[in-house]
Design a protein around this motif. Structure first.
Motif, mmCIF file in Angstrom:
data_model
loop_
_atom_site.group_PDB
_atom_site.id
_atom_site.type_symbol
_atom_site.label_atom_id
_atom_site.label_comp_id
_atom_site.label_asym_id
_atom_site.label_seq_id
_atom_site.Cartn_x
_atom_site.Cartn_y
_atom_site.Cartn_z
ATOM 1 N N LEU A 144 -22.412 -43.943 14.659
ATOM 2 C CA LEU A 144 -22.326 -45.385 14.898
ATOM 3 C C LEU A 144 -20.995 -46.015 14.489
ATOM 4 O O LEU A 144 -20.718 -47.154 14.879
ATOM 5 N N LYS B 186 -25.244 -55.362 20.113
ATOM 6 C CA LYS B 186 -25.333 -53.901 20.122
ATOM 7 C C LYS B 186 -23.938 -53.290 20.114
ATOM 8 O O LYS B 186 -23.052 -53.736 20.849
ATOM 9 N N GLY B 187 -23.734 -52.298 19.257
ATOM 10 C CA GLY B 187 -22.429 -51.647 19.147
ATOM 11 C C GLY B 187 -22.022 -51.019 20.475
ATOM 12 O O GLY B 187 -22.876 -50.499 21.202
ATOM 13 N N GLU C 198 -32.974 -51.776 19.437
ATOM 14 C CA GLU C 198 -33.779 -51.471 20.634
ATOM 15 C C GLU C 198 -35.245 -51.312 20.255
ATOM 16 O O GLU C 198 -35.616 -50.361 19.554
ATOM 17 N N ASP D 48 -33.158 -50.677 14.111
ATOM 18 C CA ASP D 48 -32.506 -50.498 15.415
ATOM 19 C C ASP D 48 -32.703 -51.760 16.237
ATOM 20 O O ASP D 48 -33.723 -52.445 16.123
ATOM 21 N N THR E 211 -34.253 -39.130 14.867
ATOM 22 C CA THR E 211 -33.786 -37.748 14.664
ATOM 23 C C THR E 211 -33.588 -37.438 13.182
ATOM 24 O O THR E 211 -33.968 -36.364 12.706
ATOM 25 N N PHE E 212 -33.000 -38.405 12.459
ATOM 26 C CA PHE E 212 -32.745 -38.206 11.031
ATOM 27 C C PHE E 212 -33.725 -38.990 10.150
ATOM 28 O O PHE E 212 -33.817 -38.722 8.960
ATOM 29 N N PHE F 85 -28.985 -47.227 9.448
ATOM 30 C CA PHE F 85 -28.405 -48.168 10.414
ATOM 31 C C PHE F 85 -28.450 -47.517 11.804
ATOM 32 O O PHE F 85 -27.698 -46.581 12.073
ATOM 33 N N GLY F 86 -29.334 -47.990 12.670
ATOM 34 C CA GLY F 86 -29.411 -47.445 14.027
ATOM 35 C C GLY F 86 -30.172 -46.136 14.024
ATOM 36 O O GLY F 86 -29.584 -45.061 14.114
ATOM 37 N N PHE G 90 -25.150 -42.879 11.066
ATOM 38 C CA PHE G 90 -24.936 -41.661 11.831
ATOM 39 C C PHE G 90 -24.629 -42.011 13.286
ATOM 40 O O PHE G 90 -25.411 -42.687 13.959
ATOM 41 N N ASP H 106 -30.963 -56.626 14.591
ATOM 42 C CA ASP H 106 -29.542 -56.532 14.904
ATOM 43 C C ASP H 106 -28.780 -56.664 13.593
ATOM 44 O O ASP H 106 -28.573 -57.768 13.080
ATOM 45 N N PHE H 107 -28.395 -55.528 13.027
ATOM 46 C CA PHE H 107 -27.752 -55.599 11.699
ATOM 47 C C PHE H 107 -26.295 -56.041 11.794
ATOM 48 O O PHE H 107 -25.703 -56.386 10.782
ATOM 49 N N VAL H 108 -25.725 -56.049 12.990
ATOM 50 C CA VAL H 108 -24.378 -56.599 13.137
ATOM 51 C C VAL H 108 -24.442 -58.120 13.002
ATOM 52 O O VAL H 108 -23.662 -58.733 12.266
ATOM 53 N N SER I 93 -23.205 -47.278 22.274
ATOM 54 C CA SER I 93 -24.202 -46.768 21.316
ATOM 55 C C SER I 93 -25.550 -46.524 21.982
ATOM 56 O O SER I 93 -26.562 -46.389 21.300
ATOM 57 N N GLY I 94 -25.546 -46.452 23.305
ATOM 58 C CA GLY I 94 -26.786 -46.103 24.004
ATOM 59 C C GLY I 94 -27.108 -44.628 23.820
ATOM 60 O O GLY I 94 -26.260 -43.848 23.399
ATOM 61 N N MET I 95 -28.350 -44.277 24.115
ATOM 62 C CA MET I 95 -28.795 -42.906 23.878
ATOM 63 C C MET I 95 -29.132 -42.199 25.185
ATOM 64 O O MET I 95 -29.637 -42.811 26.122
HETATM 65 C C1 LIG Z 1 -25.746 -43.415 19.128
HETATM 66 S S1 LIG Z 1 -27.294 -43.961 18.512
HETATM 67 C C2 LIG Z 1 -27.481 -42.998 17.025
HETATM 68 C C3 LIG Z 1 -28.910 -42.939 16.542
HETATM 69 C C4 LIG Z 1 -29.130 -42.182 15.238
HETATM 70 N N1 LIG Z 1 -28.343 -42.740 14.177
HETATM 71 C C5 LIG Z 1 -28.802 -40.732 15.413
HETATM 72 O O1 LIG Z 1 -27.692 -40.315 15.014
HETATM 73 O O2 LIG Z 1 -29.615 -39.988 15.978
HETATM 74 C C6 LIG Z 1 -26.921 -45.562 17.852
HETATM 75 C C7 LIG Z 1 -28.155 -46.430 17.635
HETATM 76 O O3 LIG Z 1 -27.731 -47.654 17.026
HETATM 77 C C8 LIG Z 1 -28.421 -48.728 17.641
HETATM 78 N N2 LIG Z 1 -27.615 -49.936 17.499
HETATM 79 C C9 LIG Z 1 -26.428 -50.221 18.065
HETATM 80 N N3 LIG Z 1 -26.002 -51.433 17.704
HETATM 81 C C10 LIG Z 1 -26.947 -51.952 16.875
HETATM 82 C C11 LIG Z 1 -27.074 -53.191 16.188
HETATM 83 N N4 LIG Z 1 -26.150 -54.141 16.287
HETATM 84 N N5 LIG Z 1 -28.175 -53.388 15.416
HETATM 85 C C12 LIG Z 1 -29.130 -52.424 15.323
HETATM 86 N N6 LIG Z 1 -29.065 -51.232 15.977
HETATM 87 C C13 LIG Z 1 -27.980 -50.991 16.734
HETATM 88 C C14 LIG Z 1 -28.600 -48.278 19.105
HETATM 89 O O4 LIG Z 1 -29.663 -48.966 19.721
HETATM 90 C C15 LIG Z 1 -28.851 -46.773 18.935
HETATM 91 O O5 LIG Z 1 -30.226 -46.474 18.852
#
Ligand SMILES: C[S@@+](CC[C@H](N)C(=O)[O-])C[C@H]1O[C@@H](n2cnc3c(N)ncnc32)[C@H](O)[C@@H]1O
Length: 191
Positions: free
Chosen positions: A111, A2-3, A65, A63, A46-47, A40-41, A109, A90-92, A6-8
């Protein structure tokens, strides 16, 4: 993996920062990118949902999560949007799993402050087709913002543009999101 940062927060609080419909109208008109989309994520979606309403293509919403993916799945069901394909991934670590040149639009967005942004941008570049467009939205660091990653890791538009170029994107342009997402900047890049 997880980046970082990058929690919400609470969804209702997150929603106060964006007019996602208006932001996508700006980005898509400029990018002319109606077709299969990868996000991505996707977070709360939201989008995702606004993107799905604007295309007849499939929106692949990824995502790491499971609860985020489930939330998007439920919203898509409620709105009867059958062109959203939410997936826990997990796209990373594993990439998107999408075919080369299979997408018209990629959305990254809030990320690009993650550990290896260029690798993520390269994956976006790989899956976009010849006319494909990447859209990027991120928190501004030139003004005070009520949320967003730490300033030490928050990329500027110029930094994101340089990373996009390094990943192979061309014709990179900035999009003024003042009217729709005042705490954010927007960028578009062509495959
Ligand atoms: C800050 S949020 C942004 C969500 C959305 N893009 C937005 O702008 O409303 C980042 C999202 O990326 C997801 N994320 C972070 N690292 C990830 C990974 N390695 N693979 C997939 N999802 C990931 C997190 O779980 C989180 O839901």
């Amino acid at each position: 993996m997880k980046g970082r940062e990058s929690g919400m927060p609470e969804e209702a609080y997150w929603a106060t920062f964006f007019d996602p419909e208006a932001a996508l109208d700006q980005l898509l008109i400029l990018g002319n990118s109606l077709g299969h989309t990868v996000e991505f994520g996707c977070g709360f979606g939201t989008f995702t949902l606004p993107a799905a309403r604007r295309t007849t293509g499939i929106v692949t919403a990824l995502d790491i999560e499971p609860e985020m993916v489930e939330a998007v799945r439920q919203k898509a069901d409620v709105e009867k949007l059958d062109n959203i394909r939410p997936e826990v991934r997990d796209f990373v670590a594993d990439g998107t799993g999408l075919e080369n040149a299979s997408q018209a639009h990629a959305m990254i967005f809030n990320l690009l402050h993650l550990e290896n942004p260029v690798a993520l941008l390269r994956e976006a570049h790989r899956v976009l087709d010849a006319g494909g467009v990447l859209s990027v939205i991120h928190w501004r660091s030139d003004i005070a913002t009520p949320r967003g990653p730490s300033l030490e890791i928050r990329p500027t538009p110029e930094q994101c543009q340089a990373w996009m170029q390094e990943a192979g994107f061309k014709a990179i342009q900035s999009v003024d999101l003042q009217a729709s997402c005042p705490y954010h900047f927007g960028l578009l890049g062509q495959r």
